[in-house]
Write an enzyme that holds these catalytic residues in place. Sequence first.
Site, PDB file in Angstrom:
ATOM      1  N   ILE A  93      -6.011   1.632  -5.005  1.00  0.00           N
ATOM      2  CA  ILE A  93      -7.468   1.571  -5.153  1.00  0.00           C
ATOM      3  C   ILE A  93      -8.063   1.294  -3.777  1.00  0.00           C
ATOM      4  O   ILE A  93      -7.693   0.324  -3.105  1.00  0.00           O
ATOM      5  CB  ILE A  93      -7.892   0.486  -6.162  1.00  0.00           C
ATOM      6  CG1 ILE A  93      -7.305   0.787  -7.546  1.00  0.00           C
ATOM      7  CG2 ILE A  93      -9.418   0.388  -6.225  1.00  0.00           C
ATOM      8  CD1 ILE A  93      -7.544  -0.299  -8.579  1.00  0.00           C
ATOM      9  N   GLU A 136      -3.202  -3.638  -6.456  1.00  0.00           N
ATOM     10  CA  GLU A 136      -3.991  -2.446  -6.765  1.00  0.00           C
ATOM     11  C   GLU A 136      -3.181  -1.173  -6.536  1.00  0.00           C
ATOM     12  O   GLU A 136      -3.739  -0.086  -6.412  1.00  0.00           O
ATOM     13  CB  GLU A 136      -5.270  -2.426  -5.922  1.00  0.00           C
ATOM     14  CG  GLU A 136      -5.098  -2.065  -4.476  1.00  0.00           C
ATOM     15  CD  GLU A 136      -4.586  -3.170  -3.559  1.00  0.00           C
ATOM     16  OE1 GLU A 136      -4.535  -2.924  -2.356  1.00  0.00           O
ATOM     17  OE2 GLU A 136      -4.221  -4.263  -4.025  1.00  0.00           O
TER      18      GLU A 136
END
Length: 189
Positions: A93, A136
């Site tokens: 991300i 992430e």
Amino acid sequence: SAASASFIAYAVYSGDTGIVATAANSATVFCTSILMGYLIQRTKLKAADTGRHIALERDTDPLTGLPNRIKLWDEIGKSDAGNPVYGVFMADIDFFKKFNDTYGHYAGDICLKKTGAAFSSCAAGSCIDFFRYGGEEFIALVRRTTVSGNENKNAESFDYDKTASDILDAVRKQNIPCSSGLSDIVTIS
């Protein structure tokens, strides 16, 4: 069984106390055996269910619902000629630390859940399996090169570029607001 029932009926009818005691003992052992068999079977089923639940908890990331790194290593370890890994995608991300710093960890958790949902939707009916690697970061393994019903395709026909584009689009379609990155929504690389 019928023989046991006949023996008990004969014992009661004959009035012989030795036979009555033997019949009572037989009936007690018979009933106890049925009860013990039931309890043992129930205990085995509960143990199996508990084992499945523990394995699911061990192998699943609680936040995203995706398999976790432990499951990823298990799957990679299962790779062999009959179950090869054809390809790997890794997704991260974009600017997630800045996202967390801007919106807080609760919003970060929601972002991770929605991203996991996007990956799950990509995996449904496809040839890839997603895993939360950590933080992430996510990994997808291409374990099959055909979707059920399309077995005539081979490894060379799997479109990695299109699949990568579809994964990027799935996350963008979540429309997670973000003013801390390059875009006004959360993106992945």
